[in-house]
Design a protein around this motif. Structure first.
Motif, PDB file in Angstrom:
ATOM      1  N   ILE A   1       8.992  16.206   1.670  1.00  0.00           N
ATOM      2  CA  ILE A   1       9.441  15.951   0.301  1.00  0.00           C
ATOM      3  C   ILE A   1       9.468  14.452   0.002  1.00  0.00           C
ATOM      4  O   ILE A   1       9.039  14.014  -1.070  1.00  0.00           O
ATOM      5  N   SER A   2       9.964  13.662   0.956  1.00  0.00           N
ATOM      6  CA  SER A   2      10.082  12.224   0.718  1.00  0.00           C
ATOM      7  C   SER A   2       8.719  11.577   0.468  1.00  0.00           C
ATOM      8  O   SER A   2       8.605  10.641  -0.323  1.00  0.00           O
ATOM      9  N   LEU A   3       7.676  12.095   1.116  1.00  0.00           N
ATOM     10  CA  LEU A   3       6.337  11.540   0.961  1.00  0.00           C
ATOM     11  C   LEU A   3       5.567  12.159  -0.200  1.00  0.00           C
ATOM     12  O   LEU A   3       4.880  11.461  -0.947  1.00  0.00           O
ATOM     13  N   ARG A   4       5.678  13.464  -0.359  1.00  0.00           N
ATOM     14  CA  ARG A   4       4.817  14.159  -1.316  1.00  0.00           C
ATOM     15  C   ARG A   4       5.433  14.348  -2.698  1.00  0.00           C
ATOM     16  O   ARG A   4       4.707  14.655  -3.655  1.00  0.00           O
ATOM     17  N   ALA A   5       6.752  14.185  -2.822  1.00  0.00           N
ATOM     18  CA  ALA A   5       7.376  14.208  -4.147  1.00  0.00           C
ATOM     19  C   ALA A   5       7.492  12.799  -4.721  1.00  0.00           C
ATOM     20  O   ALA A   5       7.973  12.615  -5.838  1.00  0.00           O
ATOM     21  N   ASP A   6       7.053  11.825  -3.965  1.00  0.00           N
ATOM     22  CA  ASP A   6       7.085  10.431  -4.387  1.00  0.00           C
ATOM     23  C   ASP A   6       6.066  10.202  -5.506  1.00  0.00           C
ATOM     24  O   ASP A   6       5.024  10.863  -5.571  1.00  0.00           O
ATOM     25  N   GLY A   7       6.367   9.250  -6.378  1.00  0.00           N
ATOM     26  CA  GLY A   7       5.489   8.969  -7.506  1.00  0.00           C
ATOM     27  C   GLY A   7       4.110   8.488  -7.101  1.00  0.00           C
ATOM     28  O   GLY A   7       3.162   8.555  -7.894  1.00  0.00           O
ATOM     29  N   HIS A   8       3.948   7.997  -5.855  1.00  0.00           N
ATOM     30  CA  HIS A   8       2.643   7.531  -5.385  1.00  0.00           C
ATOM     31  C   HIS A   8       1.776   8.672  -4.844  1.00  0.00           C
ATOM     32  O   HIS A   8       0.592   8.477  -4.578  1.00  0.00           O
TER      33      HIS A   8
ATOM     34  N   THR B   1      -6.848   0.777  -9.808  1.00  0.00           N
ATOM     35  CA  THR B   1      -7.491  -0.390  -9.195  1.00  0.00           C
ATOM     36  C   THR B   1      -6.553  -1.134  -8.244  1.00  0.00           C
ATOM     37  O   THR B   1      -7.006  -1.928  -7.414  1.00  0.00           O
ATOM     38  N   HIS B   2      -5.254  -0.887  -8.342  1.00  0.00           N
ATOM     39  CA  HIS B   2      -4.286  -1.559  -7.469  1.00  0.00           C
ATOM     40  C   HIS B   2      -3.922  -0.714  -6.245  1.00  0.00           C
ATOM     41  O   HIS B   2      -3.480  -1.233  -5.234  1.00  0.00           O
ATOM     42  N   ASN B   3      -4.091   0.586  -6.368  1.00  0.00           N
ATOM     43  CA  ASN B   3      -3.782   1.510  -5.274  1.00  0.00           C
ATOM     44  C   ASN B   3      -5.015   2.373  -5.033  1.00  0.00           C
ATOM     45  O   ASN B   3      -5.308   3.279  -5.824  1.00  0.00           O
ATOM     46  N   LYS B   4      -5.731   2.106  -3.948  1.00  0.00           N
ATOM     47  CA  LYS B   4      -6.980   2.810  -3.681  1.00  0.00           C
ATOM     48  C   LYS B   4      -6.785   4.313  -3.518  1.00  0.00           C
ATOM     49  O   LYS B   4      -7.720   5.088  -3.667  1.00  0.00           O
ATOM     50  N   GLN B   5      -5.561   4.726  -3.165  1.00  0.00           N
ATOM     51  CA  GLN B   5      -5.292   6.155  -2.980  1.00  0.00           C
ATOM     52  C   GLN B   5      -4.803   6.820  -4.258  1.00  0.00           C
ATOM     53  O   GLN B   5      -4.604   8.030  -4.273  1.00  0.00           O
TER      54      GLN B   5
END
Length: 231
Positions: A190-197, A120-124
């Motif tokens: 890697i920086s974007l897709r291995a991120d916890g988000h 509910t806090h992160n729509k993605q």
């Protein structure tokens, strides 16, 4: 005269999700390749390990990133279509994907081990939850996939072209592609897709590729990781 085309060394296949994998097909370069690409500006070459590592760290910290483009990875990827569509937003790379216009789609679809709820806090984003009836939800999910694949087979048997019959298949269907990417762009991935988000299903691929990157370019990875820890 030997006219046989030399074959790249095949690397280990890293299995992911239920039917997916990452496989490094080819690699060109080294940490030293990056060093020499940077020093060519001044007509120089390697000055020994300590100074070479320091240069890579300097390049990373000050965003002089073009020398890293001289190292190239080529991967064979198998993943669900919805993962591939996120992946291909990373456009500084080359892609060649299997075509369902020419090949019959196999009965291979991603089945999650459990469902997640919407964050509910992160729509993605999505979150694990104990409130979902996974057994019931998985049955709905699997029944839908099986029904679509049966319908696909019926269309093919009736003579419908593959390029049209594929239209009713879900994005959980597995696809395969070759991905050729330089080290600079790969670090961005890697920086974007291995991120916890990042979505779990693409994150596991990025984490596997991260391990391969560390093995092939350890000095570059150390400099990148040190910079990330500062941010």
């Amino acid at each position: 005269m030997n006219t046989t085309c030399p074959q790249p060394v095949q690397e280990e296949v890293i299995s992911l999700l239920d039917h997916g994998f990452v496989k490094l097909i080819d690699f060109m370069g080294s940490d030293l390749r990056t060093v020499n690409a940077a020093r060519v500006s001044f007509g120089g070459v390697s000055k020994g390990e300590e100074k070479d590592k320091a240069l890579i760290k300097y390049l990373m910290e000050h965003k002089h990133l073009s020398p890293f483009e001289h190292c190239t990875f080529q991967f064979h990827i198998k993943c669900p279509i919805f993962v591939a569509r996120q992946w291909m937003r990373h456009r500084i790379a080359s892609y060649n994907e299997v075509s369902a216009r020419y090949t019959e789609v196999k009965d291979e679809f991603y089945i999650p081990s459990e469902f997640r709820v919407q964050d509910t806090h992160n729509k993605q984003g999505s979150l694990a939850s104990k409130d979902l009836d996974n057994e019931t939800l998985l049955k709905i999910y699997i029944d839908s996939i099986e029904a679509s694949y049966r319908a696909y087979q019926r269309l093919l048997k009736a003579g419908v072209a593959k390029e049209m019959a594929r239209g009713l298949l879900p994005v959980s269907q597995y696809t395969q592609f070759y991905w050729t990417v330089n080290a600079r762009s790969l670090l961005n991935f890697i920086s974007l897709r291995a991120d916890g988000h990042a979505q779990y299903e693409i994150r596991v691929y990025a984490e596997a590729i991260e391990k391969i990157f560390k093995q092939k370019l350890p000095w570059t990875w150390a400099a990148f990781e040190a910079l990330q820890n500062k941010i």
